[in-house]
Enzyme design. Structure first.
Site, mmCIF file in Angstrom:
data_model
loop_
_atom_site.group_PDB
_atom_site.id
_atom_site.type_symbol
_atom_site.label_atom_id
_atom_site.label_comp_id
_atom_site.label_asym_id
_atom_site.label_seq_id
_atom_site.Cartn_x
_atom_site.Cartn_y
_atom_site.Cartn_z
ATOM 1 N N VAL A 143 18.383 -16.273 81.119
ATOM 2 C CA VAL A 143 19.202 -17.487 81.167
ATOM 3 C C VAL A 143 19.073 -18.271 79.866
ATOM 4 O O VAL A 143 20.060 -18.789 79.330
ATOM 5 C CB VAL A 143 18.801 -18.361 82.371
ATOM 6 C CG1 VAL A 143 19.397 -19.762 82.255
ATOM 7 C CG2 VAL A 143 19.262 -17.702 83.673
ATOM 8 N N GLU A 144 17.862 -18.350 79.332
ATOM 9 C CA GLU A 144 17.641 -19.165 78.142
ATOM 10 C C GLU A 144 18.304 -18.601 76.892
ATOM 11 O O GLU A 144 18.978 -19.333 76.163
ATOM 12 C CB GLU A 144 16.131 -19.330 77.891
ATOM 13 C CG GLU A 144 15.432 -20.244 78.877
ATOM 14 C CD GLU A 144 15.826 -21.703 78.713
ATOM 15 O OE1 GLU A 144 16.340 -22.080 77.645
ATOM 16 O OE2 GLU A 144 15.614 -22.469 79.671
ATOM 17 N N THR A 145 18.116 -17.312 76.626
ATOM 18 C CA THR A 145 18.558 -16.785 75.322
ATOM 19 C C THR A 145 19.208 -15.412 75.395
ATOM 20 O O THR A 145 19.406 -14.777 74.372
ATOM 21 C CB THR A 145 17.370 -16.692 74.343
ATOM 22 O OG1 THR A 145 16.404 -15.762 74.851
ATOM 23 C CG2 THR A 145 16.728 -18.043 74.116
#
Length: 356
Positions: free
Chosen positions: A139-141
């Protein structure tokens, strides 16, 4: 980020992380049209901050002044931290579709296959399931594919000295970013990294797991054993650091993140159940007494629970009973939508991994 990431940004279910995912493209567009760069050496308050920081932290005064002085105002960043206009509807289905989708699942499968040993070790040592770690980094990167193209020093200086006054919590947020700038420069001094080199998000988050400087200082670990911590290039360090972050924020090994819930509409006290927001407050029996029956093994859950509401635009909301581990996921980013996206992406990757 972590629990320290700007809370307001992530309360907007349909747009929060999409801003982060497109920040690099936005940045490129603005660079071509931007006015001449304003360096913070021209700002008296920035130089006073540098002098005070150097004295309090025992850092070389000229080094700190040069580091902050060469930081540039990012003119597009202040608008990115403003809340969206009132009335923008939250939509869990739309939010979920941004993250639990084929490209991210395939990338997550490759990441898990490439780092299976490190993920298994992190699960053993920290008690955090591999699928939660995989969900966070995805989700983050997108597993390191989109770690941000802003110079961290520029982002942090901009939000320290030019945080928009129109934000409802401007003073609090400005102070937060000044603390992060202090942590960042202290970290750069300790590691010997040029403070103008690291790249990250428009909010100053870094690496595969998008750690803010204070989170890096407190929770990042050298999980690959090479004598240094590198959250940009070492997937092992990122994996161990995410797991350590969760342990530091109350993760309990073996506890589910949430349970299904069914309403007894005749006795439902929805307002009372939603009043604590995502903070686990009620026992399973207490929830049942207010008309929300926790399903399956959740009916016997020993710890506190929260009724988590996920709005679906014009359609009926979705609800789950969140445990203390669900709350721990929200400490990475203060949003129930974010937490559910992390959990469901991790589960989707795990399910794909189980396919013969």
């Amino acid at each position: 980020m972590t629990s320290l990431i700007v809370k307001t940004i992530f309360l907007i279910a349909t747009s929060a992380l999409s801003v982060s995912a497109t920040a690099k493209n936005d940045h490129k567009k603005h660079v071509a049209k931007a006015a001449p760069a304003q360096h913070y050496a021209q700002r008296a308050e920035a130089m006073r901050f540098a002098d005070d920081l150097a004295e309090r932290r025992g850092l070389d005064r000229e080094w700190v002044r040069q580091a902050i002085g060469q930081a540039r105002l990012l003119r597009e960043v202040p608008r990115l931290v403003l809340p969206p206009p009132r009335g923008v509807p939250k939509n869990w289905a739309a939010y979920r579709a941004r993250f639990v989708e084929p490209v991210r699942i395939r990338a997550g499968l490759r990441f898990w296959q490439d780092n299976a040993e490190a993920l298994a070790r992190a699960e053993r040592e920290y008690g955090v399931p591999a699928e939660i770690i995989v969900g966070i980094i995805g989700v983050e990167t997108l597993y390191g594919q989109h770690m941000g193209g802003y110079r961290v020093i520029d982002a942090l200086a901009t939000l320290s000295f030019d945080f928009p006054d129109a934000h409802p919590r401007a003073a609090e947020r400005r102070a937060f970013f000044q603390r992060e700038l202090e942590q960042f420069l202290t970290l750069m001094d300790r590691t010997g990294i040029d403070p103008h080199d690291p790249r990250g998000s428009y909010a100053g988050a870094m690496g595969m797991g998008q750690f803010m400087p204070s989170s890096w200082t407190r929770w990042a670990v050298d999980f690959d054993g090479d004598g240094r911590i590198d959250l940009w290039r070492s997937a092992q360090d990122a994996i161990g650091s995410v797991a350590n972050y969760f342990v530091g924020h109350g993760w309990t090994a073996g506890m589910p993140t949430h349970y299904a819930v069914r309403f007894d509409t005749a006795g439902l006290q929805l307002d009372e159940l939603l009043a604590p927001d995502i903070l686990p407050t009620f026992s399973a029996a207490g929830m049942a007494a207010k008309g929300a029956q926790v399903q399956g093994e959740g009916a016997h859950h020993a710890g506190p629970l929260a009724l988590v509401e996920l709005q679906n635009g014009a359609d009926a909301p979705s609800y789950v009973a969140g445990t203390e581990n669900f709350y721990a996921v929200t400490r990475y980013n203060w949003s129930s939508y974010y937490a559910m996206a992390v959990i469901e992406l991790g589960r989707a990757v795990a399910a794909q991994r189980a396919v013969p």
